[in-house]
Structures are given as structure tokens and as C-alpha cells.
Enzyme design. Sequence first.
Site, mmCIF file in Angstrom:
data_model
loop_
_atom_site.group_PDB
_atom_site.id
_atom_site.type_symbol
_atom_site.label_atom_id
_atom_site.label_comp_id
_atom_site.label_asym_id
_atom_site.label_seq_id
_atom_site.Cartn_x
_atom_site.Cartn_y
_atom_site.Cartn_z
ATOM 1 C CD GLU A 128 -3.331 -0.557 -5.741
ATOM 2 O OE1 GLU A 128 -2.277 -0.057 -5.303
ATOM 3 O OE2 GLU A 128 -4.160 0.088 -6.404
ATOM 4 C CB CYS A 131 -3.931 2.467 -9.794
ATOM 5 S SG CYS A 131 -3.791 1.140 -11.027
#
Length: 225
Positions: free
Chosen positions: A105, A2
Site C-alpha cells: 500500500e 490493493c
Amino acid sequence: MCGRYTISSPGDVVAEVFSLDAPPELAARWNVAPTQHVPVVRVPAPGAPRELALVRWGLVPAWAKDAAIGNRLINARAETLAEKPAFRGPLKRQRCLVVADGFYEWKPEGKRKQPWLFRRGDGRPFGIAGLWSRWTDPATGDLESCTLVTTTPNAVLAPVHDRMPAIVAREQFALWLDPAIFDVARLLPLLAPAPDDLLRGFPVGLAVNNPAHDRPECAAPLAPS
């Protein structure tokens, strides 16, 4: 991994979700990036109330020789938290929740990667499992920093990426934050993939690729081609 996320929710909503005594004053952020200061919720000592603190994203362990190590420790894999020297101490003593209401993402598409944004269906903020640390530089003083814990993806994330942030269920906030709890066996189960019905995702424009771009357009759904 992340590497970017959002936190744009009003302070009163953040205070309600995280049971804070007062609404924090937080500027809306649409492209939060590593090395920036980010809001985390923590309990600084057993029995103390929850507090919101701004710490640098990229964990600098207390034993580090310099702060540069934090650039490599923006994420911590849930599967190895209890083993890695940088994380096993904070796992037992210095846990936090990183305040977010979305995360990005990147999905491989041929030779390029397409950014996606994932949010709750109701848009409300959530707590990403985090660890924090305090490092002391003799020249400049204390630096507080954090890392975001990641886990395997749920069914919503899996087509896009092979990792996702470990989102702690709200009813488990107290357990994760309690500094009096050292039992790793009680803590690690909290780091499971989020329920499949919690999040929805959609592709966004390439502006988010540049951390200098921090505006609402970063989180806007990509128009159909």
C-alpha cells in the site's frame, strides 16, 4: 485499493495452508501487478476438491462486450459487492482465494507516496477474498479472471491507507469457497478487517512502483535514512 502484492512461499507451504491435494509449482513473485495471471484457489463445483488455477487479475464479467473492462475491476469493495452488477453474480457462485504472502500500500507523504509492504509476522501465505469469472471471446476463446475484495483498514493499516485486502480467516476458507452456499448474509461477515495482530508493515524502496521490477529487492525493508 490493493494494486500490488507478493507470493513467494514454497509450493508445499501453499498446499498445506490451502489444503490442496498436491504442491503447486509457482515461481516466486515479488511485485504482482494487475492484468498479470495470478494463482487462486477455488472449488469449481459443489463437492469437487479445491484446485489452484491461474487467472488474469482484473475481472471480466461474463456479460462484458470486451476484456478491457477488467482493467477497471482489479478490486471490489466489500461494502457494495452484493449491489454491483459485475460482482453480485460471482459473489453467489464464483468465489476464490487469491494466494498471497504480502501486499503493498502507498502512504501519502507530501507530494510523494511511500510504498509499504504488509506481511504476516510468521511470513506464511494467506488468502485474500476474491471473485472469479469466465468470459468467452468468439475469436480467442475463454478468459478466466479475478478481482480482489477490499475492506476498511485495521489499526495497523489505517495510518498508511484507507483500504486493505479482505483476508479470509483460515477456518473460514471452506465457507467462502463452497459454491453451494448462496446466502450473502453468511458470506459478507467474512470480509471484515484482519485482526490487528495478524500483520506487520514496513516501508520499502520505490522499485515496486514499476511493475517491470519483480525481484526480492522490492520487498526488502527500506534502510533507515
